[in-house]
Design a protein around this motif. Structure first.
Motif, PDB file in Angstrom:
ATOM      1  N   PHE A 185       0.863  -1.176   0.000  1.00  0.00           N
ATOM      2  CA  PHE A 185       0.000   0.000   0.000  1.00  0.00           C
ATOM      3  C   PHE A 185       0.902   1.229   0.000  1.00  0.00           C
ATOM      4  N   TYR A 186       0.606   2.185  -0.865  1.00  0.00           N
ATOM      5  CA  TYR A 186       1.538   3.296  -1.032  1.00  0.00           C
ATOM      6  C   TYR A 186       0.803   4.624  -1.215  1.00  0.00           C
ATOM      7  N   PRO A 231       2.879  -7.498  11.973  1.00  0.00           N
ATOM      8  CA  PRO A 231       4.203  -7.283  11.390  1.00  0.00           C
ATOM      9  C   PRO A 231       4.103  -6.603  10.028  1.00  0.00           C
ATOM     10  N   HIS A 232       4.946  -5.607   9.831  1.00  0.00           N
ATOM     11  CA  HIS A 232       4.908  -4.888   8.564  1.00  0.00           C
ATOM     12  C   HIS A 232       6.215  -4.143   8.352  1.00  0.00           C
ATOM     13  N   ASN A 233       6.412  -3.703   7.138  1.00  0.00           N
ATOM     14  CA  ASN A 233       7.532  -2.831   6.793  1.00  0.00           C
ATOM     15  C   ASN A 233       6.982  -1.491   6.348  1.00  0.00           C
ATOM     16  N   MET A 234       7.632  -0.433   6.777  1.00  0.00           N
ATOM     17  CA  MET A 234       7.332   0.904   6.286  1.00  0.00           C
ATOM     18  C   MET A 234       8.590   1.447   5.630  1.00  0.00           C
ATOM     19  N   ILE A 235       8.464   1.930   4.407  1.00  0.00           N
ATOM     20  CA  ILE A 235       9.581   2.534   3.695  1.00  0.00           C
ATOM     21  C   ILE A 235       9.097   3.878   3.169  1.00  0.00           C
ATOM     22  N   MET A 236       9.914   4.916   3.345  1.00  0.00           N
ATOM     23  CA  MET A 236       9.483   6.222   2.866  1.00  0.00           C
ATOM     24  C   MET A 236      10.655   7.111   2.482  1.00  0.00           C
ATOM     25  N   THR A 237      10.389   8.018   1.567  1.00  0.00           N
ATOM     26  CA  THR A 237      11.282   9.129   1.248  1.00  0.00           C
ATOM     27  C   THR A 237      10.486  10.407   1.477  1.00  0.00           C
ATOM     28  N   MET A 241       5.528   6.984   0.458  1.00  0.00           N
ATOM     29  CA  MET A 241       5.562   6.007   1.542  1.00  0.00           C
ATOM     30  C   MET A 241       4.956   4.700   1.048  1.00  0.00           C
ATOM     31  N   VAL A 242       5.553   3.585   1.475  1.00  0.00           N
ATOM     32  CA  VAL A 242       5.049   2.253   1.166  1.00  0.00           C
ATOM     33  C   VAL A 242       4.939   1.473   2.470  1.00  0.00           C
ATOM     34  N   ILE A 243       3.850   0.738   2.652  1.00  0.00           N
ATOM     35  CA  ILE A 243       3.707  -0.174   3.791  1.00  0.00           C
ATOM     36  C   ILE A 243       3.373  -1.566   3.260  1.00  0.00           C
ATOM     37  N   ILE A 244       4.090  -2.560   3.778  1.00  0.00           N
ATOM     38  CA  ILE A 244       3.957  -3.936   3.318  1.00  0.00           C
ATOM     39  C   ILE A 244       3.673  -4.845   4.517  1.00  0.00           C
ATOM     40  N   PRO A 245       2.511  -5.476   4.584  1.00  0.00           N
ATOM     41  CA  PRO A 245       2.263  -6.442   5.667  1.00  0.00           C
ATOM     42  C   PRO A 245       3.119  -7.686   5.448  1.00  0.00           C
ATOM     43  N   ALA A 259      12.791  -4.552   5.251  1.00  0.00           N
ATOM     44  CA  ALA A 259      11.959  -3.626   4.483  1.00  0.00           C
ATOM     45  C   ALA A 259      12.530  -3.358   3.091  1.00  0.00           C
ATOM     46  N   MET A 260      13.835  -3.064   3.003  1.00  0.00           N
ATOM     47  CA  MET A 260      14.433  -2.785   1.704  1.00  0.00           C
ATOM     48  C   MET A 260      14.432  -4.030   0.824  1.00  0.00           C
ATOM     49  N   GLY A 261      14.561  -5.206   1.452  1.00  0.00           N
ATOM     50  CA  GLY A 261      14.503  -6.441   0.693  1.00  0.00           C
ATOM     51  C   GLY A 261      13.164  -6.632   0.006  1.00  0.00           C
ATOM     52  N   MET A 262      12.093  -6.175   0.659  1.00  0.00           N
ATOM     53  CA  MET A 262      10.766  -6.296   0.065  1.00  0.00           C
ATOM     54  C   MET A 262      10.595  -5.369  -1.133  1.00  0.00           C
ATOM     55  N   LEU A 263      11.512  -4.413  -1.278  1.00  0.00           N
ATOM     56  CA  LEU A 263      11.519  -3.553  -2.468  1.00  0.00           C
ATOM     57  C   LEU A 263      12.566  -4.008  -3.470  1.00  0.00           C
ATOM     58  N   GLY A 264      13.088  -5.231  -3.272  1.00  0.00           N
ATOM     59  CA  GLY A 264      14.021  -5.789  -4.238  1.00  0.00           C
ATOM     60  C   GLY A 264      15.456  -5.380  -4.069  1.00  0.00           C
ATOM     61  N   TYR A 265      15.815  -4.831  -2.908  1.00  0.00           N
ATOM     62  CA  TYR A 265      17.194  -4.432  -2.623  1.00  0.00           C
ATOM     63  C   TYR A 265      17.627  -5.173  -1.371  1.00  0.00           C
ATOM     64  N   LEU A 266      18.405  -6.258  -1.560  1.00  0.00           N
ATOM     65  CA  LEU A 266      18.681  -7.195  -0.478  1.00  0.00           C
ATOM     66  C   LEU A 266      20.152  -7.195  -0.106  1.00  0.00           C
ATOM     67  N   ALA A 267      20.451  -6.817   1.139  1.00  0.00           N
ATOM     68  CA  ALA A 267      21.822  -6.866   1.648  1.00  0.00           C
ATOM     69  C   ALA A 267      22.066  -8.243   2.243  1.00  0.00           C
TER      70      ALA A 267
END
Length: 293
Positions: A185-186, A231-237, A241-245, A259-267
């Motif tokens: 959700f964004y 449980p969820h991730n919140m990512i924002m600039t 903003m994006v929230i992912i359950p 959270a960043m992994g859920m946007l395809g950027y995985l450390a």
């Protein structure tokens, strides 16, 4: 808060060995039918601790500069206070330059709590302070199923990586929304002047939607502690903003994502972790750790 001063402090702590950071991480890109996933191979994360029981801590750990009730050391890493309720520090285990953490001043606040107005106010202030010249991204891993590794409530900030799943939300972007295999959700911040109150209202609305999606799935593992948020991730600039359950932190206990992994950027600390993702297939992993559509 001058970004160049932040980077100077970060570099000094890395050089002294206090902060673990790989200055030349390898980027492995993998393209699926619908998505492009980026793996950041950085062995600096290999010694990163995970959530643990405070009762097992040694006296040395208890005197490591943590706030009462907390499990994150701040003494060497502190940059400044943000308002009355938060502290900005350098992340001891970093995968960006610089990689920051915004902690609650109260060490008894927990990472499985929903973000409140004070958290959002401090985060919005920090984002606007560090990002005038370079865009930063902030994120929150809520709960162990959301990918958190520490219990002391904290958010994180780092320079925004390019080409994440959320790139279509950037101002002026011509990209189409990617076909992610999970509910997200964004919201775009289109107004010129946004207050932290507005940002908190957006977070509350998106979280409500995420919670509804989470509760609609019968196969979701119901292991939430009493009083904890789903449980969820919140990512924002400063622009979106994006929230992912989240259903779980990792698929089959091997392929995990924050959270960043859920946007395809995985450390990733090891190649075995990357191999685990590729063997299962990134879209399958994301479907299992998110709330699948």
């Amino acid at each position: 808060m001058d970004e160049s001063a932040l980077i100077d402090t970060f570099d000094r702590l890395v050089k002294s060995g206090v902060v673990s950071y790989n200055s030349n991480p390898e980027i492995v890109k993998h393209e699926t039918e619908n998505l492009i996933v980026q793996f950041l191979f950085t062995p600096a994360l290999a010694k990163k601790p995970m959530v643990q029981d405070h009762s097992s801590e040694t006296a040395e750990e208890e005197n490591s500069g943590r706030l009462p009730g907390g499990d994150i050391g701040i003494t060497v890493f502190k940059l400044c206070d943000i308002g009355n309720d938060h502290v900005l520090i350098i992340n001891k285990f970093s995968f960006a330059r610089p990689h920051l953490m915004l902690l609650t001043s109260n060490g008894y606040r927990r990472q499985y709590e929903v973000l409140d107005s004070s958290d959002i106010e401090a985060l919005w202030s920090a984002l606007n302070a560090v990002g005038p010249r370079a865009e930063y991204v902030a994120f929150y891993n809520c709960g162990q199923d959301g990918g958190c590794s520490r219990l002391h409530k904290h958010m994180q900030l780092m320079p925004k990586p390019d080409n994440t799943f959320a790139a279509f939300l950037e101002p002026g972007s011509q990209r189409k929304e990617p076909k992610v295999p999970f509910h997200w959700f964004y919201h775009r911040f289109d107004d010129e002047y946004i207050t932290s109150t507005t940002v908190h209202e957006v977070y509350s609305d998106l979280f409500k939607q995420a919670k509804g999606a989470y509760e609609s799935r019968n196969n979701v593992v119901k292991n939430i502690a009493p009083g904890a948020a789903c449980p969820h991730n919140m990512i924002m600039t400063r622009n979106w903003m994006v929230i992912i359950p989240r259903q779980r932190a990792a698929a089959q206990g091997l392929a995990g994502a924050n959270a960043m992994g859920m946007l395809g950027y995985l450390a990733m600390a090891t190649r075995e972790e990357i191999d685990g993702w590729l063997e299962m297939g990134p879209e399958k992993v994301l479907k299992e750790v998110g709330v699948y559509k």
